[in-house]
Enzyme design. Structure first.
Site, short mmCIF file in Angstrom:
data_model
loop_
_atom_site.label_atom_id
_atom_site.label_comp_id
_atom_site.label_asym_id
_atom_site.label_seq_id
_atom_site.Cartn_x
_atom_site.Cartn_y
_atom_site.Cartn_z
N THR A 132 -23.32 41.65 -27.15
CA THR A 132 -23.61 43.06 -27.39
C THR A 132 -24.63 43.60 -26.40
O THR A 132 -25.46 42.84 -25.88
CB THR A 132 -24.15 43.21 -28.83
OG1 THR A 132 -24.66 44.53 -29.00
CG2 THR A 132 -25.28 42.24 -29.12
N ASP A 133 -24.61 44.92 -26.22
CA ASP A 133 -25.63 45.55 -25.37
C ASP A 133 -26.99 45.57 -26.06
O ASP A 133 -28.01 45.83 -25.41
CB ASP A 133 -25.20 46.98 -24.99
CG ASP A 133 -24.99 47.92 -26.17
OD1 ASP A 133 -25.12 47.49 -27.33
OD2 ASP A 133 -24.68 49.10 -25.91
N GLU A 134 -27.01 45.31 -27.39
CA GLU A 134 -28.29 45.41 -28.11
C GLU A 134 -29.30 44.35 -27.66
O GLU A 134 -30.49 44.48 -27.93
CB GLU A 134 -28.06 45.29 -29.62
CG GLU A 134 -27.16 46.38 -30.15
CD GLU A 134 -27.34 46.69 -31.62
OE1 GLU A 134 -28.27 46.16 -32.24
OE2 GLU A 134 -26.54 47.47 -32.14
N TYR A 158 -30.72 40.96 -35.82
CA TYR A 158 -29.35 40.83 -35.29
C TYR A 158 -29.37 40.64 -33.78
O TYR A 158 -28.80 39.68 -33.25
CB TYR A 158 -28.51 42.06 -35.67
CG TYR A 158 -27.25 42.18 -34.84
CD1 TYR A 158 -26.21 41.26 -34.97
CD2 TYR A 158 -27.10 43.21 -33.90
CE1 TYR A 158 -25.06 41.36 -34.19
CE2 TYR A 158 -25.96 43.31 -33.11
CZ TYR A 158 -24.94 42.38 -33.26
OH TYR A 158 -23.81 42.46 -32.48
N LYS A 162 -28.28 37.42 -31.41
CA LYS A 162 -27.24 37.47 -30.37
C LYS A 162 -27.85 37.09 -29.01
O LYS A 162 -27.22 36.39 -28.21
CB LYS A 162 -26.62 38.87 -30.29
CG LYS A 162 -25.77 39.26 -31.48
CD LYS A 162 -24.51 38.41 -31.66
CE LYS A 162 -23.48 38.62 -30.59
NZ LYS A 162 -22.21 37.89 -30.90
P1 NAD Z 1 -17.38 41.83 -37.93
O1 NAD Z 1 -18.63 41.67 -38.73
O2 NAD Z 1 -16.44 42.93 -38.26
O3 NAD Z 1 -16.52 40.47 -37.97
C1 NAD Z 1 -17.12 39.21 -37.82
C2 NAD Z 1 -16.06 38.17 -38.19
O4 NAD Z 1 -16.65 36.87 -38.00
C3 NAD Z 1 -15.60 38.24 -39.64
O5 NAD Z 1 -14.21 38.08 -39.72
C4 NAD Z 1 -16.31 37.07 -40.31
O6 NAD Z 1 -15.60 36.53 -41.42
C5 NAD Z 1 -16.37 36.07 -39.16
N1 NAD Z 1 -17.46 35.11 -39.31
C6 NAD Z 1 -18.74 35.36 -39.64
N2 NAD Z 1 -19.45 34.22 -39.67
C7 NAD Z 1 -18.59 33.22 -39.34
C8 NAD Z 1 -18.70 31.82 -39.18
N3 NAD Z 1 -19.88 31.20 -39.40
N4 NAD Z 1 -17.62 31.10 -38.80
C9 NAD Z 1 -16.42 31.72 -38.60
N5 NAD Z 1 -16.25 33.04 -38.75
C10 NAD Z 1 -17.32 33.78 -39.11
O7 NAD Z 1 -17.87 41.92 -36.42
P2 NAD Z 1 -17.25 42.76 -35.20
O8 NAD Z 1 -17.81 44.12 -35.22
O9 NAD Z 1 -15.81 42.54 -35.17
O10 NAD Z 1 -17.95 41.98 -33.98
C11 NAD Z 1 -17.33 40.85 -33.39
C12 NAD Z 1 -18.23 40.33 -32.28
O11 NAD Z 1 -18.43 41.36 -31.31
C13 NAD Z 1 -19.62 39.93 -32.76
O12 NAD Z 1 -20.02 38.78 -32.06
C14 NAD Z 1 -20.50 41.12 -32.39
O13 NAD Z 1 -21.83 40.71 -32.15
C15 NAD Z 1 -19.82 41.58 -31.12
N6 NAD Z 1 -19.95 43.01 -30.80
C16 NAD Z 1 -19.66 43.97 -31.74
C17 NAD Z 1 -19.72 45.32 -31.40
C18 NAD Z 1 -19.38 46.41 -32.37
O14 NAD Z 1 -19.57 47.59 -32.07
N7 NAD Z 1 -18.85 46.11 -33.54
C19 NAD Z 1 -20.10 45.68 -30.09
C20 NAD Z 1 -20.41 44.67 -29.18
C21 NAD Z 1 -20.31 43.34 -29.54
O1 DAU Z 2 -24.23 48.40 -29.51
C1 DAU Z 2 -23.36 47.41 -30.02
C2 DAU Z 2 -23.63 47.22 -31.49
O2 DAU Z 2 -23.10 48.37 -32.15
C3 DAU Z 2 -22.99 45.96 -32.05
O3 DAU Z 2 -23.58 44.84 -31.44
C4 DAU Z 2 -23.18 45.87 -33.57
O4 DAU Z 2 -22.51 44.75 -34.09
C5 DAU Z 2 -22.59 47.13 -34.18
O5 DAU Z 2 -22.80 47.14 -35.58
C6 DAU Z 2 -23.24 48.38 -33.57
O6 DAU Z 2 -24.64 48.46 -33.92
P1 DAU Z 2 -25.31 49.84 -34.36
O7 DAU Z 2 -26.51 49.55 -35.17
O8 DAU Z 2 -25.47 50.75 -33.19
O9 DAU Z 2 -24.09 50.44 -35.27
P2 DAU Z 2 -24.10 51.22 -36.68
O10 DAU Z 2 -22.71 51.72 -36.88
O11 DAU Z 2 -24.74 50.44 -37.76
O12 DAU Z 2 -25.03 52.48 -36.35
C7 DAU Z 2 -24.73 53.37 -35.29
C8 DAU Z 2 -25.85 54.40 -35.24
O13 DAU Z 2 -25.77 55.22 -36.40
C9 DAU Z 2 -27.23 53.78 -35.24
O14 DAU Z 2 -28.09 54.58 -34.43
C10 DAU Z 2 -27.67 53.87 -36.70
C11 DAU Z 2 -26.99 55.14 -37.18
N1 DAU Z 2 -26.59 55.16 -38.59
C12 DAU Z 2 -25.90 54.10 -39.10
C13 DAU Z 2 -25.51 54.09 -40.43
C14 DAU Z 2 -24.78 52.89 -41.00
C15 DAU Z 2 -26.87 56.28 -39.38
O15 DAU Z 2 -27.46 57.27 -38.90
N2 DAU Z 2 -26.47 56.25 -40.70
C16 DAU Z 2 -25.84 55.20 -41.26
O16 DAU Z 2 -25.54 55.25 -42.49
#
Ligand code: NAD
Ligand code: DAU
Length: 355
Positions: A132-134, A158, A162
C-alpha cells in the site's frame, strides 16, 4: 500455476476472477475467510477447474509448504492481509499476526520451496507482495507525490504492519536472492468492496437512509484507482517487473473525501432517487476524526508506466459509476455481508464519534 493468497477478499477476488477470464493458467487461492473474505465473491468461478480454493492461513507453514510442494507454482501473489485502518486502531494484534508474522511464514516456506527448484524454475519464480501507499505516511498539500524512493513513515498500526512486511520481502531478496516484486498501490474502489471502507459504506448507508459519516473536515485526500486497474498492474508487474524492484500504482486521481461523498450522492440521486425526492447529501454527517488520520496520499506512477507500459484504463467518472451500478445490482450480496459481526463493528467504530 500460481498461488494467490487472500483471493476471497476485495482486490484478491477481483484479481482471481479477471485471471480466470483472461488466461488458461490455473491458480490456487489460499484464504483464511476472515470477516473480509467471502466465498460468494468467487461464486462465478464455482465449477471452474482452474480455480482451486483452499481455506487456510498464510501463517500456517505446514499448509503452505504442502501446497507449494504439491502444486509447484511458478509464482506466489500475496494479497492476504488485515486491511482496515480503523480496525487496526481498535485492535492491532490481528494486523501484526497476519501482515507481519503471516508474511514472514509465507516467505520462509516460499524460500525453502524456491531454493530446491531446478535452476530454470528458480530463475523464473516470482514472489509478488501486494502493498500500500500508506507505508509512506502523509503528504502535505503541496508535496510531490510518493515515488518508490520516498522514505517509509507509516502512521497507523495497519500501515506499520504493511511496512514491516515490505521490509521482510525486501530482505528476502537482498539476503537470500528470492525473486520478489512489491507493489505499493493507492486507494482502490469497485465491486466486492467490503462496506466498512468509505465508498461502499456510503452507498450502503445512503440506500438504507442512514447517515453518511465524514471524518473530521472531510478534506483528507486519497488517490483513487478502480480495482480492475490495480489487478491489471499486478499482472503486468508479475509478467515483466524486475526482481527486487518496487512499483507504485495509482490512478492520478487525487480527491478530497468530501468530493467522493458528493460524487456518490449525485450518482445515487440519478440512479436510485430517494422516495421523498430529496438529495442524498442531506444524509451527510461530520463525525469525530480518525486518530492519527493521514492527510494526503498521492502516487507518482511514472516508473510502472515508463518501465512496464501500465496505465489505468478507467477514469474516476467511469469507475465510480460502474461501482455504484454494481452495488445497486447486487443488493443480495450487500445484505449477506451485513452480519451481526458487521453491525457490531459499526457500533464500535461510529457510536462514540460525536457529530
Ligand atoms: P480485504 O480485507 O478485502 O481482503 C483480505 C483477504 O485476506 C480476505 O479474503 C481475508 O479472508 C484474507 N486473509 C486475511 N488474513 C489471512 C490469513 N492470515 N491467511 C489467509 N488469508 C487471509 O483486503 P483488500 O482490500 O482486498 O486488500 C488486499 C491487499 O491489498 C492487502 O494486502 C492490502 O494491504 C492491499 N492494498 C489494499 C488497498 C485497498 O484500497 N483496498 C490498496 C492498496 C493495497
Ligand atoms: O491507500 C491505500 C489504502 O486505502 C489501503 O492500504 C487500505 O487497505 C484501504 O482500506 C484504504 O485505506 P483508507 O484508510 O484510505 O480507506 P478508508 O476507505 O477506510 O477511508 C478512506 C478515507 O475516508 C479516509 O480518509 C478516511 C475517510 N473515512 C472513512 C470511513 C470508513 C470517512 O471519512 N468516513 C468513514 O466512515
Amino acid at each position: 500455476m500460481i498461488l494467490v493468497t487472500g483471493g476471497a477478499g476485495f482486490i484478491g477476488a477481483n484479481f482471481v476472477l479477471d485471471w480466470l477470464a483472461d488466461n488458461d493458467e490455473p491458480l490456487i487461492n489460499l484464504d483464511k475467510l476472515t470477516y473480509a473474505g467471502n466465498r460468494s465473491n468467487l461464486a462465478s468461478a464455482d465449477g471452474n477447474e482452474r480455480h482451486l480454493f483452499v481455506h487456510g492461513d498464510i501463517g500456517d507453514p505446514h499448509l503452505t509448504a504442502s501446497l507449494l510442494a504439491q502444486y509447484q507454482p511458478r509464482a506466489v501473489i500475496n494479497f492476504a492481509a488485515e486491511s482496515h485502518v480503523d480496525r487496526s486502531i481498535h485492535g492491532p494484534e490481528d494486523f501484526i499476526q497476519t501482515n507481519v508474522v503471516g508474511t514472514f511464514h509465507l516467505l520462509e516456506t516460499t524460500r525453502a520451496y524456491w531454493s530446491a527448484l531446478p535452476a530454470a524454475a528458480r530463475q523464473a519464480f516470482r514472489f509478488l507482495h501486494v502493498s500500500t501507499d500508506e507505508v509512506y505516511g502523509s503528504l502535505t498539500a503541496t508535496a510531490p507525490a510518493f515515488t518508490e524512493e520516498h522514505r517509509y513513515q507509516p502512521n497507523s498500526p495497519y500501515s506499520a504492519s504493511k511496512a514491516a512486511s515490505d521490509h521482510l520481502v525486501r530482505a528476502y531478496h537482498h539476503t537470500y536472492g528470492l525473486p520478489v516484486l512489491t507493489t505499493n498501490c493507492s486507494n482502490n474502489y469497485g465491486p466486492f468492496h467490503f462496506p466498512e471502507k468509505l465508498i461502499p459504506l456510503l452507498i450502503v448507508n445512503a440506500l438504507a437512509g442512514k447517515s453518511l459519516p465524514v471524518y473530521g473536515d472531510g478534506r483528507q485526500i486519497r488517490d483513487w484507482l478502480y480495482v480492475k486497474d490495480h489487478c491489471s498492474a499486478i499482472r503486468r508487474v508479475l509478467a515483466a517487473g524486475r526482481p527486487g524492484e518496487t512499483y507504485n500504482v495509482g490512478g492520478n486521481n487525487e480527491k478530497p473525501n468530501i468530493e467522493i461523498v458528493h460524487a456518490v450522492c449525485s450518482l445515487l440521486d440519478e440512479l436510485r432517487p430517494r422516495i421523498d425526492g430529496k438529495p442524498y447529501r442531506e444524509q451527510i454527517t461530520y463525525v469525530a476524526d480518525r486518530p492519527g488520520h493521514d492527510r494526503r496520499y498521492a502516487i507518482d506512477a511514472r516508473k510502472i508506466e515508463a518501465e512496464l507500459g501500465w496505465q489505468p484504463a478507467h477514469s474516476f467518472a467511469r469507475g465510480i459509476r460502474l461501482t455504484v451500478e454494481w452495488y445497486l445490482a447486487n443488493q443480495q450480496w450487500v445484505k449477506d455481508v451485513q452480519s451481526g459481526a458487521y453491525r457490531d463493528w459499526l457500533a464500535k467504530n461510529y457510536s462514540q464519534r460525536q457529530a
